[in-house]
Design a protein around this motif. Sequence first.
Motif, mmCIF file in Angstrom:
data_model
loop_
_atom_site.group_PDB
_atom_site.id
_atom_site.type_symbol
_atom_site.label_atom_id
_atom_site.label_comp_id
_atom_site.label_asym_id
_atom_site.label_seq_id
_atom_site.Cartn_x
_atom_site.Cartn_y
_atom_site.Cartn_z
ATOM 1 N N GLN A 14 -0.781 3.334 -16.997
ATOM 2 C CA GLN A 14 -0.951 3.200 -15.546
ATOM 3 C C GLN A 14 -1.818 4.331 -14.988
ATOM 4 O O GLN A 14 -2.551 4.132 -14.017
ATOM 5 C CB GLN A 14 0.415 3.173 -14.867
ATOM 6 C CG GLN A 14 1.240 1.939 -15.254
ATOM 7 C CD GLN A 14 2.612 1.931 -14.602
ATOM 8 O OE1 GLN A 14 2.798 1.399 -13.509
ATOM 9 N NE2 GLN A 14 3.598 2.529 -15.263
ATOM 10 N N ARG A 178 5.359 3.596 -12.011
ATOM 11 C CA ARG A 178 4.073 3.422 -11.338
ATOM 12 C C ARG A 178 3.862 4.476 -10.262
ATOM 13 O O ARG A 178 2.726 4.895 -10.014
ATOM 14 C CB ARG A 178 3.960 2.018 -10.753
ATOM 15 C CG ARG A 178 4.963 1.644 -9.675
ATOM 16 C CD ARG A 178 4.831 0.169 -9.388
ATOM 17 N NE ARG A 178 5.671 -0.296 -8.318
ATOM 18 C CZ ARG A 178 5.865 -1.606 -8.060
ATOM 19 N NH1 ARG A 178 5.270 -2.524 -8.802
ATOM 20 N NH2 ARG A 178 6.641 -1.981 -7.057
ATOM 21 N N ASP A 182 0.854 7.202 -10.108
ATOM 22 C CA ASP A 182 0.056 7.414 -8.891
ATOM 23 C C ASP A 182 -0.001 8.896 -8.522
ATOM 24 O O ASP A 182 -1.056 9.412 -8.128
ATOM 25 C CB ASP A 182 0.640 6.615 -7.720
ATOM 26 C CG ASP A 182 0.373 5.127 -7.831
ATOM 27 O OD1 ASP A 182 -0.460 4.727 -8.671
ATOM 28 O OD2 ASP A 182 1.004 4.360 -7.073
#
Length: 292
Positions: A14, A178, A182
């Motif tokens: 990710q 996630r 980020d």
Amino acid sequence: MIVVTTPTGSIGNQVIAGLLRSGEPVRVIARDPSRLSSQVSERVEVVRGSHGDADVVGKAFAGADAVFWLVPPDPRATSVEAAYLDFSRPACDAFRSQGVGRVVGVSALGRGVPGNAGNVSASLALDDLIASTGVSYRALTMPSFMDNLLRQTEAIRSQGMIFSPISADLKAPVCATRDIADAAVRLLLDPSWSGSGDVPVLGPEDLSFDDMAQIMSEVLGRPIRPQQVPVEAYRSGLTDHGFSEAMAQAMADMATAKNNGLDNAEPRTPQATTPTTFRQWCEEVLKPAVLA
């Protein structure tokens, strides 16, 4: 150039996705490059090997502005120190020798909490080791991950149960991978920070396993019950599944510390609160996995 370790892991992949959207050049270290998707392998530079190997990290970190650092799980390690600190020593030498500017690492909550917390204690010691190199460092400090429940997909599907050594009524923060990715991407792309420090990633709410089971029941449309597993049974189960005695004990020590409030010691602030709710994660990640 930004270097990403564990590019096929649940967080690393990710992180790569976020970096590629930015247009920054990316280099990855991969034991098995064939596990990279074609969409990734065509757009990144690949250095094959383990990021615990001095020659590999020396090559991979050459010319790197920033590095995303995550120690891969090693359930058969001879000690928790070997799994975290010894594995990372070649990289720490390479941070210095290759003049890496910034490092973002995945760590854990618990700094300042007394006692042995197994994997958490080793992770915090690793933060100190990386910071001692003089590289600018940010440790993303997290509670347990929502995504860990994906390991219990079969038990959820077939038994309607989730199992944990943590008390079912203990409320604590929990976060989505996630949101960790980020946070890492933002730091990796921001050249303005320096020095060393922690960046807590807490998720938007404190939940108990009772709370999570209720939300899962509502999202999945079937009853889900939590079951606390005695710590000794939890430790024995890990050794039955191939963990070394040392790493099984480290996991048990971490669970005991969490059950004693380890993850509740960090004050919740707006800066530490990430957006993904547990209900949202269940709807978007868990439910498709259970129904697959």
